[in-house]
Write an enzyme that holds these catalytic residues in place. Sequence first.
Site, short mmCIF file in Angstrom:
data_model
loop_
_atom_site.label_atom_id
_atom_site.label_comp_id
_atom_site.label_asym_id
_atom_site.label_seq_id
_atom_site.Cartn_x
_atom_site.Cartn_y
_atom_site.Cartn_z
N HIS A 27 0.83 -1.42 -0.58
CA HIS A 27 -0.10 0.70 0.04
C HIS A 27 1.09 1.31 -0.28
O HIS A 27 1.70 0.19 0.89
CB HIS A 27 -0.75 0.26 1.28
CG HIS A 27 -1.69 0.75 1.61
ND1 HIS A 27 -1.20 2.65 2.01
CD2 HIS A 27 -3.25 1.01 1.47
CE1 HIS A 27 -3.22 2.72 1.82
NE2 HIS A 27 -3.50 2.50 1.03
N ASP B 25 3.09 -4.41 8.05
CA ASP B 25 2.17 -3.76 8.03
C ASP B 25 0.47 -4.77 8.19
O ASP B 25 0.79 -5.79 7.36
CB ASP B 25 2.03 -3.28 6.40
CG ASP B 25 0.30 -2.68 6.43
OD1 ASP B 25 0.00 -2.80 6.94
OD2 ASP B 25 1.10 -2.51 4.97
N GLN C 172 -4.46 -4.87 7.43
CA GLN C 172 -5.83 -6.09 6.48
C GLN C 172 -5.69 -7.09 7.58
O GLN C 172 -6.67 -7.81 6.87
CB GLN C 172 -5.06 -6.11 5.30
CG GLN C 172 -5.39 -5.20 4.18
CD GLN C 172 -6.81 -4.80 4.09
OE1 GLN C 172 -8.24 -4.97 4.41
NE2 GLN C 172 -6.86 -2.96 3.57
N LYS D 52 -10.56 -0.67 10.88
CA LYS D 52 -9.86 -2.04 9.56
C LYS D 52 -10.58 -3.34 10.67
O LYS D 52 -10.87 -4.38 9.95
CB LYS D 52 -9.13 -1.93 9.38
CG LYS D 52 -9.34 -0.82 7.33
CD LYS D 52 -7.78 -1.27 6.66
CE LYS D 52 -7.00 -0.15 6.76
NZ LYS D 52 -7.80 0.13 5.03
N CYS E 177 -4.58 2.49 -3.74
CA CYS E 177 -3.67 3.52 -3.19
C CYS E 177 -2.31 2.16 -3.22
O CYS E 177 -1.46 1.67 -2.01
CB CYS E 177 -3.55 3.36 -1.90
SG CYS E 177 -4.43 4.60 -1.26
C1 PLP Z 1 -2.09 -3.22 3.96
C2 PLP Z 1 -2.41 -1.93 3.93
N1 PLP Z 1 -1.07 -0.91 4.54
C3 PLP Z 1 -2.01 0.85 5.00
C4 PLP Z 1 -3.51 0.76 5.13
C5 PLP Z 1 -4.20 2.58 5.32
O1 PLP Z 1 -4.15 2.72 6.55
P1 PLP Z 1 -4.85 3.68 7.00
O2 PLP Z 1 -5.45 4.91 5.84
O3 PLP Z 1 -5.41 3.52 8.28
O4 PLP Z 1 -3.79 4.67 7.55
C6 PLP Z 1 -4.32 0.56 4.47
C7 PLP Z 1 -5.38 0.57 4.34
O5 PLP Z 1 -6.00 1.10 3.25
C8 PLP Z 1 -3.87 -0.77 3.82
O6 PLP Z 1 -5.01 -1.80 3.17
#
Ligand code: PLP
Lengths: 148, 403
Positions: free
Chosen positions: B120, B197, B200, B223, B361
Site C-alpha cells: 500500500h 503492515d 488488513q 479496519k 493505493c
Molecule cells: C495494507 C494497508 N496498509 C496501510 C493502509 C493505510 O491505513 P490507514 O489509512 O488506516 O492509515 C491500508 C489501508 O487502506 C492498507 O490496506
Amino acid sequence: MSADLKKLYSSVIKAHNETPYHFEKPTTTLTIIKAYNPICGDRFDLYITSPITDYRLPLTLHFHGFGCAISKASTSVLIKSIEGKSLNDAMEIVDHFLRFINKELRDKELILPDEFLAFSGVHDFPERLECATLAWKEMKKYLESKNE
Amino acid sequence: MTPVTNSIKSLFPIFSNHPALVYLDNAATSQKPKSVIQSVIDYYEKENANVHRGLYKLSSSATTRYEEVRNKVAKLIGASDPNSISFTKGTTESINVVAHGFLKKLLMAGDSVVISGMEHHANLIPWQQVCKEKKALLRIIPVDGDGNLDLSTLDSLLTTNTRLLAITHISNVLGTINPIEEIISCAHKKNIPVLIDAAQSAGHYPIDIKNLDADFLVFSAHKMFGPLGAGVLFSLEKYRNQIEPLNYGGGAIKNVEFDHTEFLEYPHNLEAGTPNISGVIGLGEAIDFIQSLDMKSSILYTNELMIYFKEKLNSLPFVKPFGNPVKSGSIVSFQVKNVHPHDVAGFLGNVNIAVRAGHHCAQPLLESLGVPSTVRVSFAIYNTKEDVDRTISALIDLKKFWS
Ligand SMILES: Cc1ncc(COP(=O)(O)O)c(C=O)c1O
C-alpha cells in the site's frame, strides 16, 4: 435498471465510450495536455499536433488514454466540439459545458447541443462530476494560457 | 456456512439503517458494531476528560481506561508488555514514525530498505522519501503473475547494507497472505529489523508477536471494527529508546526547561498532545468484540464466501479476475471486460452494493498487473452468500446494460 442509471449512461455517452472521436496517439505532437485524475487513475492525453495560428486550434485534435465511460465520452465530445475552432470560440464552448455540468447556466443559456445534454445524468451522481469535467478543465487552463 | 451471520449483522447499526446495503468494501474500512459506537458515545456522555493531567475522578478514570487499552492491544497480538504499544492515528502514522523517527538516523548513503511490490502507498512512500533524502536505495521484492511474492530474490535483496525490511501481511488488492514468518526469519539471520503492515490482518487473523518475532507491527482500528483515527505501533523492546517522536509537545515529557527537555519513555514520548481518547477506548471495545467471536470460524466463514464468490466470478466469461495467490484473505480484484472499473462500481453502487474501484493505493502493483485500476470486493463476517448472489446477478445485469 434504475432510470437514473439509464440517464447517466445515455446512448450518446455509450456511443462515445465505444467509439471515441479521434482516439489515437498521433506520431508527432507539439503539445500534450494531461487530463489525469490521480485519485481514480483516469489518464487522458489530449494532443495538439500543429502550431496554433491566427488564434485558432488545429483542424484535427486527438486524444488517447483510459478512464471510465463518463470521462472517456466527455473527452471525446470535447475534442469533437472544439477542434478547428478559434481560441475564443473554443473557450466559450468549454465554459458553457463546465457551467452546464456545474448547474451555473442561466435559463437563456440553456440551449445546448445534444452531446452536452447527454451528460445531464451526472447531476444525479455528484461523485461523477469530476469524470465529466476532467478533460474540460485541463483544456480550459490550456486555452487560458494561449489567450494571454 | 454458519447461520451465525444473520445475528452478527444485527449487531451493526449500519445495516438496520440501510437494510438493502451489501457492504463489500471492508478492506477500506469495516463497519462498526453497536458496542463500539456506544463506547465512544458513552465516553463523551459520561466520562469525557483529558488524560494524564487531572487530579479529579473523571480524568483519572479516562487515563485508566485509555491505558487499559494498551493491555488489550498487547493481548490481541500476543505481546507480553503493554508498554510495547504506542497509540497513533493509524497505520500510516505508525509507519511514518518508524521511517522518520527510527530509520532516518540509521540510514546512510548507499544503504537500502527492502519492501515488496504489493505494498500500500502507506508502506511505500515513507520509505521512498527517507531513502531519497539519505541517498539510500529502495529495493523491491517482486510479485509474480498470481500475486505471490517471488521469495527466490529475498536472499540477494537483503544485504549487509539493508537497514529495514517492511512488508504487508495481507495485500489489500489481491488478498495475498504473505509468509511473513519465513520472511522475518530470513531477515533476522542478517540482523535486519522487520516492520509488518498488519492493516488488513490485525483483528481478523491470529497474530502472535512472540512467535512471529516482528520488530515493528502496525495497524489501524478502523479496519477491525473500531473507530477512525486510532491506530497502533508495536515496537520490540530493543528499539524503543531509539524511536524519536514525530510530534513534540505536552504530555510526552518528564521535565521542561527553556534550553532542555527530558522526555518520557516509549510509548509516552511518541504521544505528545491530547490523544484520540475516545478512539482508543473504541479500539478497546472493538477488541472485546473480536474476542467475543471465534476467530478461526470467522476466517473459515469469510474464506468460504470469498471462494464462493471467486467460483461464481470465474463462471462469468466477461470477467477477468486478478491474482490467484497460494494463500488468500477475503479480498478479490477483477475487471469486467470492456467496462471501466468505475462504471462497474457506479453500477453496483446504484443497486446498493458497495465495492471499490481504482488503484487501491497500490499503483506500482497495479502497474505490474498491467492495469490502471480494478474492482475490489472484500468480505467481513457480516456478509452473506446472498450478498455474493446479489453481486453476481448485478454483474450479469451490468453486462446486459453495456452490450
Ligand atoms: C495494507 C494497508 N496498509 C496501510 C493502509 C493505510 O491505513 P490507514 O489509512 O488506516 O492509515 C491500508 C489501508 O487502506 C492498507 O490496506
